[in-house]
Design an enzyme around this catalytic site. Structure first.
Site, PDB file in Angstrom:
ATOM      1  N   GLY A 141       0.883  -1.191  -0.061  1.00 16.84           N
ATOM      2  CA  GLY A 141      -0.097  -0.012  -0.175  1.00 16.84           C
ATOM      3  C   GLY A 141       0.966   1.391   0.166  1.00 16.84           C
ATOM      4  N   HIS A 158       8.181   7.044   4.923  1.00 15.30           N
ATOM      5  CA  HIS A 158       7.194   7.764   5.961  1.00 15.30           C
ATOM      6  C   HIS A 158       6.529   7.093   6.711  1.00 15.30           C
ATOM      7  CE1 HIS A 158       4.844   6.608   2.215  1.00 15.30           C
ATOM      8  NE2 HIS A 158       3.630   6.562   2.991  1.00 15.30           N
TER       9      HIS A 158
HETATM   10  P1  DGP Z   1       1.125   5.327   1.744  1.00 16.20           P
HETATM   11  O1  DGP Z   1      -0.134   4.852   1.031  1.00 16.20           O
HETATM   12  O2  DGP Z   1       1.624   4.642   2.943  1.00 16.20           O
HETATM   13  O3  DGP Z   1       2.454   5.587   0.598  1.00 16.20           O
HETATM   14  O4  DGP Z   1       0.902   6.853   2.478  1.00 16.20           O
HETATM   15  C1  DGP Z   1       0.869   8.005   1.548  1.00 16.20           C
HETATM   16  C2  DGP Z   1       0.147   8.852   2.539  1.00 16.20           C
HETATM   17  O5  DGP Z   1       0.656  10.221   2.053  1.00 16.20           O
HETATM   18  C3  DGP Z   1      -1.438   9.145   2.296  1.00 16.20           C
HETATM   19  O6  DGP Z   1      -1.922   8.616   3.473  1.00 16.20           O
HETATM   20  C4  DGP Z   1      -1.688  10.287   1.692  1.00 16.20           C
HETATM   21  C5  DGP Z   1      -0.816  11.153   1.889  1.00 16.20           C
HETATM   22  N1  DGP Z   1      -0.361  12.057   0.935  1.00 16.20           N
HETATM   23  C6  DGP Z   1      -0.170  12.076  -0.598  1.00 16.20           C
HETATM   24  N2  DGP Z   1      -0.140  13.196  -1.046  1.00 16.20           N
HETATM   25  C7  DGP Z   1       0.060  14.027   0.099  1.00 16.20           C
HETATM   26  C8  DGP Z   1       0.074  15.539   0.012  1.00 16.20           C
HETATM   27  O7  DGP Z   1       0.311  16.059  -1.208  1.00 16.20           O
HETATM   28  N3  DGP Z   1      -0.053  16.136   1.376  1.00 16.20           N
HETATM   29  C9  DGP Z   1      -0.063  15.376   2.358  1.00 16.20           C
HETATM   30  N4  DGP Z   1      -0.391  16.323   3.343  1.00 16.20           N
HETATM   31  N5  DGP Z   1      -0.337  14.081   2.384  1.00 16.20           N
HETATM   32  C10 DGP Z   1      -0.370  13.520   1.308  1.00 16.20           C
END
Ligand code: DGP
Length: 112
Positions: free
Chosen positions: A92, A99
């Site tokens: 996922g 992160h």
């Molecule tokens: P994952 O699916 O583990 O790669 O989590 C990525 C997360 O990053 C997801 O929960 C949504 C978040 N995300 C994606 N793009 C952005 C963004 O531009 N800003 C913020 N604040 N979060 C983001």
């Protein structure tokens, strides 16, 4: 990495709701919260997964966890929280920049 969303957030090129920043990590609100409080902690250095940890990055990740532990209560997570790191697309991971999801602000079950 030029086109990485989280690198752009770390460089301030994409706005984010930051809750903590120092010279090597950033914590900001997830744009698509899964729980009442959903934060993301990133190293500013770009790498994708724990498979790419060398000693320096392992120490950096340890400091990131230490900062989370030190500040979680101030972020509203005194009752407990969950840390999640998706590693690779099959798990996922949608953003290829390591992160740590910090999830809490409500009771969390542990069921699939
Ligand atoms: P994952 O699916 O583990 O790669 O989590 C990525 C997360 O990053 C997801 O929960 C949504 C978040 N995300 C994606 N793009 C952005 C963004 O531009 N800003 C913020 N604040 N979060 C983001």
């Amino acid at each position: 990495m030029e086109n990485c969303i989280f690198c752009k957030i770390a460089r301030g090129e994409i706005p984010s709701q930051k809750v903590y920043e120092d010279d090597e990590i950033l914590v900001f609100k997830d744009i698509n919260p899964l729980t009442k409080i959903h934060l993301l902690c990133i190293p500013k250095e770009h790498f994708k997964t724990v498979a790419e940890l060398d000693d320096a990055r392992a120490a950096l990740l340890g400091r990131a966890l230490q900062k989370i532990g030190a500040h979680a209560s101030a972020w509203g997570l005194a009752d407990g929280y969950r840390l999640v790191m998706n590693q690779g697309e099959a798990a996922g991971q949608s953003v290829p920049h390591l992160h740590i999801h910090i999830l809490g602000g409500e009771p969390l079950s542990w069921e699939k």
